[in-house]
Write a protein that holds these residues in place. Sequence first.
Motif, PDB file in Angstrom:
ATOM      1  N   GLY A  19      36.654  55.297  11.478  1.00 34.72           N
ATOM      2  CA  GLY A  19      37.797  54.383  11.193  1.00 34.72           C
ATOM      3  C   GLY A  19      38.482  54.751   9.859  1.00 34.72           C
ATOM      4  N   LEU A  20      39.960  54.850   9.915  1.00 41.21           N
ATOM      5  CA  LEU A  20      40.595  55.088   8.963  1.00 41.21           C
ATOM      6  C   LEU A  20      41.184  53.682   8.425  1.00 41.21           C
ATOM      7  N   GLY A  21      41.331  52.717   9.066  1.00 41.35           N
ATOM      8  CA  GLY A  21      41.918  51.571   8.579  1.00 41.35           C
ATOM      9  C   GLY A  21      43.577  51.482   8.674  1.00 41.35           C
ATOM     10  N   PHE A  46      41.897  49.238   5.729  1.00 39.60           N
ATOM     11  CA  PHE A  46      40.872  48.359   5.949  1.00 39.60           C
ATOM     12  C   PHE A  46      40.143  48.813   7.173  1.00 39.60           C
ATOM     13  N   THR A  47      38.792  49.022   7.163  1.00 39.17           N
ATOM     14  CA  THR A  47      37.978  49.434   8.373  1.00 39.17           C
ATOM     15  C   THR A  47      36.529  48.802   8.115  1.00 39.17           C
ATOM     16  N   THR A  48      36.216  48.702   9.344  1.00 41.80           N
ATOM     17  CA  THR A  48      34.745  48.054   9.389  1.00 41.80           C
ATOM     18  C   THR A  48      34.012  49.299   9.829  1.00 41.80           C
ATOM     19  N   LYS A  49      34.656  50.166  10.620  1.00 46.23           N
ATOM     20  CA  LYS A  49      33.830  51.348  11.300  1.00 46.23           C
ATOM     21  C   LYS A  49      33.212  52.287  10.121  1.00 46.23           C
ATOM     22  N   PRO A  50      31.976  52.808  10.697  1.00 46.79           N
ATOM     23  CA  PRO A  50      31.310  53.531   9.810  1.00 46.79           C
ATOM     24  C   PRO A  50      31.871  54.905   9.787  1.00 46.79           C
TER      25      PRO A  50
HETATM   26  P1  ADP Z   1      40.185  51.302  12.122  1.00 47.97           P
HETATM   27  O1  ADP Z   1      40.118  51.240  13.587  1.00 47.97           O
HETATM   28  O2  ADP Z   1      40.357  52.496  11.829  1.00 47.97           O
HETATM   29  O3  ADP Z   1      39.016  50.658  11.566  1.00 47.97           O
HETATM   30  P2  ADP Z   1      42.011  49.549  12.274  1.00 47.97           P
HETATM   31  O4  ADP Z   1      43.238  49.230  11.420  1.00 47.97           O
HETATM   32  O5  ADP Z   1      42.622  49.857  13.954  1.00 47.97           O
HETATM   33  O6  ADP Z   1      41.448  50.779  11.670  1.00 47.97           O
HETATM   34  O7  ADP Z   1      41.325  48.170  12.558  1.00 47.97           O
HETATM   35  C1  ADP Z   1      40.901  47.944  11.308  1.00 47.97           C
HETATM   36  C2  ADP Z   1      39.499  46.905  11.440  1.00 47.97           C
HETATM   37  O8  ADP Z   1      39.508  45.849  12.515  1.00 47.97           O
HETATM   38  C3  ADP Z   1      38.613  47.701  12.395  1.00 47.97           C
HETATM   39  O9  ADP Z   1      37.556  48.681  11.480  1.00 47.97           O
HETATM   40  C4  ADP Z   1      37.589  46.505  13.019  1.00 47.97           C
HETATM   41  O10 ADP Z   1      36.583  45.907  12.153  1.00 47.97           O
HETATM   42  C5  ADP Z   1      38.569  45.640  13.214  1.00 47.97           C
HETATM   43  N1  ADP Z   1      39.142  45.426  14.446  1.00 47.97           N
HETATM   44  C6  ADP Z   1      40.195  45.785  15.208  1.00 47.97           C
HETATM   45  N2  ADP Z   1      40.318  45.589  16.356  1.00 47.97           N
HETATM   46  C7  ADP Z   1      39.122  45.045  16.690  1.00 47.97           C
HETATM   47  C8  ADP Z   1      38.522  44.418  17.861  1.00 47.97           C
HETATM   48  N3  ADP Z   1      39.404  44.321  19.033  1.00 47.97           N
HETATM   49  N4  ADP Z   1      37.453  43.506  17.762  1.00 47.97           N
HETATM   50  C9  ADP Z   1      36.806  43.561  16.821  1.00 47.97           C
HETATM   51  N5  ADP Z   1      37.480  44.045  15.672  1.00 47.97           N
HETATM   52  C10 ADP Z   1      38.273  44.814  15.532  1.00 47.97           C
END
Ligand code: ADP
Length: 633
Positions: free
Chosen positions: A587-589, A579-583
């Motif tokens: 992000g791998l999630g 699960f990731t919100t990164k474009p």
């Molecule tokens: P990734 O970083 O590869 O997306 P992560 O499992 O580390 O995967 O994080 C999952 C998601 O959690 C991120 O895509 C983000 O949307 C959210 N997230 C994680 N840490 C934070 C934070 N400190 N502030 C806001 N959103 C966060």
Amino acid sequence: MKCDPTLNRAAQPSLAVKPRLIRHFFLPPLIIALMIGLGYAGFWLSEHYGIRSLGENGQRQLELHARAVESEISKYTYLPSLLELERSVSTLLSDPTAEHRQAVNEYLEGLNRRSRSRAIYVMDTTGRVVATSNWRDFDSYLGEDLSFRAYFQNAVRGQPGRFYGIGSTNGEPGYYLAHGLEEHGKIIGVAVVKVRLEAMEERWQRARLEAFVSDENGIIILSSDPSRRLKSVIPLSDETKEKLARSLQYYWFPLNELQPLARETLSEGVEKLTFPANSELDSDEENIRYLAQTRPLSDTPWNFTLLTPLQDLRREAINQGILVAVAFALVAFLLIAWNERRKVIATRLAAREALEEANNQLERRITERTSDLRASNERLKGQIRERRQAEETLRRAQDELVQAGKLAAIGQMSTSIAHELNQPLAALRTLSGNTVRFLERGQLDVASTNLKTINELIDRMGRITASLRSFARRGDDKGQASLGKAVEAALQLLGSRIEGTPLQLHRDFRDVQVQIDQTRLEQILVNLIGNAIDAMQAQAQPELWLEGEVFEDKYRLRVRDNGHGIDAEARKHLFEPFFTTKPGEQGLGLGLTLSASLAAATGGHLGVEHPVSGGTTFVLSLPLVSTPSAEPI
Ligand code: ADP
């Protein structure tokens, strides 16, 4: 020995109360009643047999004393008939001259003295006294007419005259024995001997004997107790009383009845008499009871009665009765005590058996439970085995995942690593070229400064590759990590991303030793700090807080940022893999998933909080190795 426990079991309350009530309310009166009853029976029996034994003894006494009375009386019976032989007497009766009278008077006087009788006198057939032994006395019988006396009347008819009476001349009691004096078959006069029997009374008194003699009229003529004398032992009719009074037999003495309070006939001639206490002597004493034994005296119409006091016997019988009652009370008390003790022992026995039964039941239950437990233990062991296998599978999957995550992170970081390494490499190229030129020019100091910078750059590159290697290495669940070092390493790894940002870092934690592999801790921190940096990219004044605290046996590190925070929808899937919100490829999630599983594998936990003020706080709890020092970093 085993008894049926139900036999000793306590009865139902309603049933148990009744015997107790009966015992409490009826037993004491019953015992008292039995005591009184047995006491009375003891008293009665003792008195009964006592009276019987007294009666037997009294019979002998009666015989003895009656014989004594008989011999006392019979001793004089011949005396009047003796006078028949005396010539002077017959002469006087045929020729009553003064001379003849004097001769007989003197003869009688001498005879009376020798025989120790009271008086001897001779009467003519008309009943007049013609001669007497007491001719000298002023109250002499001489010339007196005693024809009214029964003894005279009997004697003059030729019958023996026996008579007890009180003298009409001097009022003196006496026993009169009369005999008709015959001459040629014709009664010419009567000879009389008066005997005093008081000596017998005195003898009885001396012998402390209570006895009396009653005459044919039932009047007591001799008695050891003077107060009973001249009392009637049988009820007298008024007619009889008058007749006796007229006969002057008892002079003018009133003839009262000897009235006992109670009279009980025990057998022929044996009675139980109760007399009132002598008012003068024994005013305080109780009534006097006697055993009266009566026997007729031979040759007389009289009866001899012996009185045996029953006071001592009664006292003894009372004592015997009390003794029986006390003995019964003692026996009853002992029986009750024995019964109570028997009950106590029975109760104890029942309690012991109940205890044994309960114990047996308990043992049976324990055995049952033990076998149940053993079975469930076996089941549990099976489940544990299954769980272990599952855990093992999971751990392997996790390890795989971690490894995959690391590889993914490496891939993700490769750009920045390449950028990181390219920069020093470019600088190295430039510096090495310059250094060659400076050496050729002979500018050694500048060349040596360049060489130093080159060394530093090489060190930095070495550190980067070392971090990368350690990150990629498969870690261990066990181990111990320094939180301070791990933070430093993570920050160093992320150095390129932090550089050029106005990030303000707040450190408020202690360098504690936590139970996790050092690399894994660094890996978690890289993830958390990296995410925070990502979230604060749009923030003009990014701030990162690293705050630590000891909580129970764990150390809690809060990684707080003032980034964009996490929306409600994303919060639900935060720890889900991929699960990731990164474009794009940013992000791998896997970061949070891996970090949470690494923390959990060592007994720790990774959680998230969403402060109202904004931003996000990740809370990492890890078990402490030991109590940390008080000093913060
Ligand atoms: P990734 O970083 O590869 O997306 P992560 O499992 O580390 O995967 O994080 C999952 C998601 O959690 C991120 O895509 C983000 O949307 C959210 N997230 C994680 N840490 C934070 C934070 N400190 N502030 C806001 N959103 C966060």
